[in-house]
Each structure stands twice: as C-alpha cells, then as structure tokens.
Scaffold this active site. Sequence first.
Site, short mmCIF file in Angstrom:
data_model
loop_
_atom_site.label_atom_id
_atom_site.label_comp_id
_atom_site.label_asym_id
_atom_site.label_seq_id
_atom_site.Cartn_x
_atom_site.Cartn_y
_atom_site.Cartn_z
N THR A 29 0.89 -1.34 0.06
CA THR A 29 0.05 0.06 -0.05
C THR A 29 0.73 1.28 0.09
O THR A 29 2.01 1.15 0.68
CB THR A 29 -0.92 0.02 1.24
N ASP A 86 6.18 -4.26 -1.05
CA ASP A 86 5.55 -3.18 -0.31
C ASP A 86 6.72 -2.07 -0.14
O ASP A 86 7.81 -2.15 -0.49
CB ASP A 86 5.13 -3.57 1.07
N ASP A 89 8.43 3.57 4.83
CA ASP A 89 8.51 4.87 5.23
C ASP A 89 9.77 5.33 5.85
O ASP A 89 10.44 6.64 5.51
CB ASP A 89 7.39 5.57 6.30
N LYS A 99 6.53 1.45 9.02
CA LYS A 99 5.55 1.68 8.02
C LYS A 99 4.41 1.89 8.63
O LYS A 99 4.19 1.88 9.85
CB LYS A 99 5.45 0.20 7.32
N GLY A 101 2.49 4.91 7.04
CA GLY A 101 2.34 6.14 6.75
C GLY A 101 0.85 6.36 5.87
O GLY A 101 0.15 7.26 5.92
N GLY A 102 0.66 5.17 5.15
CA GLY A 102 -0.72 5.09 4.59
C GLY A 102 -1.96 4.56 5.53
O GLY A 102 -2.82 4.16 4.82
N GLU A 108 -0.77 -4.69 6.66
CA GLU A 108 0.62 -4.98 5.98
C GLU A 108 1.25 -5.85 6.89
O GLU A 108 2.08 -6.85 6.21
CB GLU A 108 1.33 -3.79 5.79
#
Length: 230
Positions: A29, A86, A89, A99, A101-102, A108
Amino acid sequence: MMMVNAGKKNAALAAVKLIQDNMVVGLGTGSTAKFFIEGLAEQVQQDQLHNITCVATSIASDELGRSLGLHVVALDETDGIDITIDGADEVDPQLNGIKGGGAALFYEKIVAKASKKNIWIVDPSKQSPRLGTQFKLPVEVLPFGSHHVFNYLTDLSLDPHFRVNADGQYLLTDSANYIIDVDISEVTDLKALGDELIQHTGIVEHGLFLGICDTLIVGTEPTTILNRNN
C-alpha cells in the site's frame, strides 16, 4: 518531487521483474506500491505473466489491482504468499523499517508474516541511519479507550498525536481503528519498545517492522539491491 517519483518507479519496476508465473503476490500500500501494482498489471496485460494471484494489504490496493485486471483474492483464500512487494516510510541499514504512513500497517504486517519473502521498494530518501529520525511511528489503536492509550504513550515520553484526516476528524483505518503517531527518536531499544507496545491493551499493532524485510530495492539509477543478513 519528480526525482522522488522517478526513484519510486525505478524500484517498483525492478521488483516487477522478480515476479514469476504461478506466484501468489502480496500487493503493498502507498505511492511506491502503486507503481508496482500498475507495472505488474501491465505485465499481465501484455501476456508476460499468465497465472498470478494477488493478496492486497488495503482496500485501496485491492480496488486498484482489480481495476487493472489483476486477480485479487482474500488472504484466507490462499495457503500462503510467495512474495510481497511493499514500500516503507523509513529503513535503517539493517533493513528494519517503519511502515504505516498510509495507515495500512495492521494489514501490511499480517500479509508480511504470511509471506515467504518480503521485498521493500523505496526511493533513496527513505533510507535512514536510525529509525525514528525521519518518520514518526504509527500505532494503531481501538477507538474504545483510545484516550487512555494516548495517556499511556504520553507517560512513555513518546509525544503522541492522533492522526486526523482533511476534515480534522480522527483518521479511520480499513479496520475502523485510530492511528496515534509517536516520536521514537530518543528510543534506544526499539525491539523492547515494540514488545511493550503490542502487549498494552487497546493497541492493535505498531509500525515497527523489525527483521521482516528480506530484500530492499532502492530506486537509484541503476537500482541498488540490499539483502538482510540473517
């Protein structure tokens, strides 16, 4: 921004070359993963890959993959994932990362743990000598009692902040949880912190991905490929 996007795309297209027929592929993502999903779909459309099954780490990636003609299924419809591609960040020299940030860190991490191999694709700006110096650590929490969790994170001197959307409302993850971003720049033992956070009631998951990435592809020109030393 153009150079950053070029780096993301370079890394993503290098990862596409690693996909082989009959693989089950985890779709990450975020903006870099989006380049990968688009590149993978192009290879499928060009008949370079004939039998690819995908598992997405977010609703957004699921919808994007399906819209581009990829065969996307639920994780529980597979026996496992061959390879997940994937973004990240922030990544340190040992290939540990932050990870989320989304806001997809929970899904994930589930997909990553179900994968035989995890490859991260990043532009050079995501490389960092020490985690937490460039990016806050996302912590996914249940809405119920979230302010008590916030106070707990404050007591740990992590300077917590609820993540909000454009309307100023608490951002909701795909599993309808909140994100609290915390400052770990002064934390020396990240594994101990991660272990403590995940044991606290109300915390669903955190964005420390330690010992998970097998290979890092950095979108330099030519791309740089780094493997984790086990």
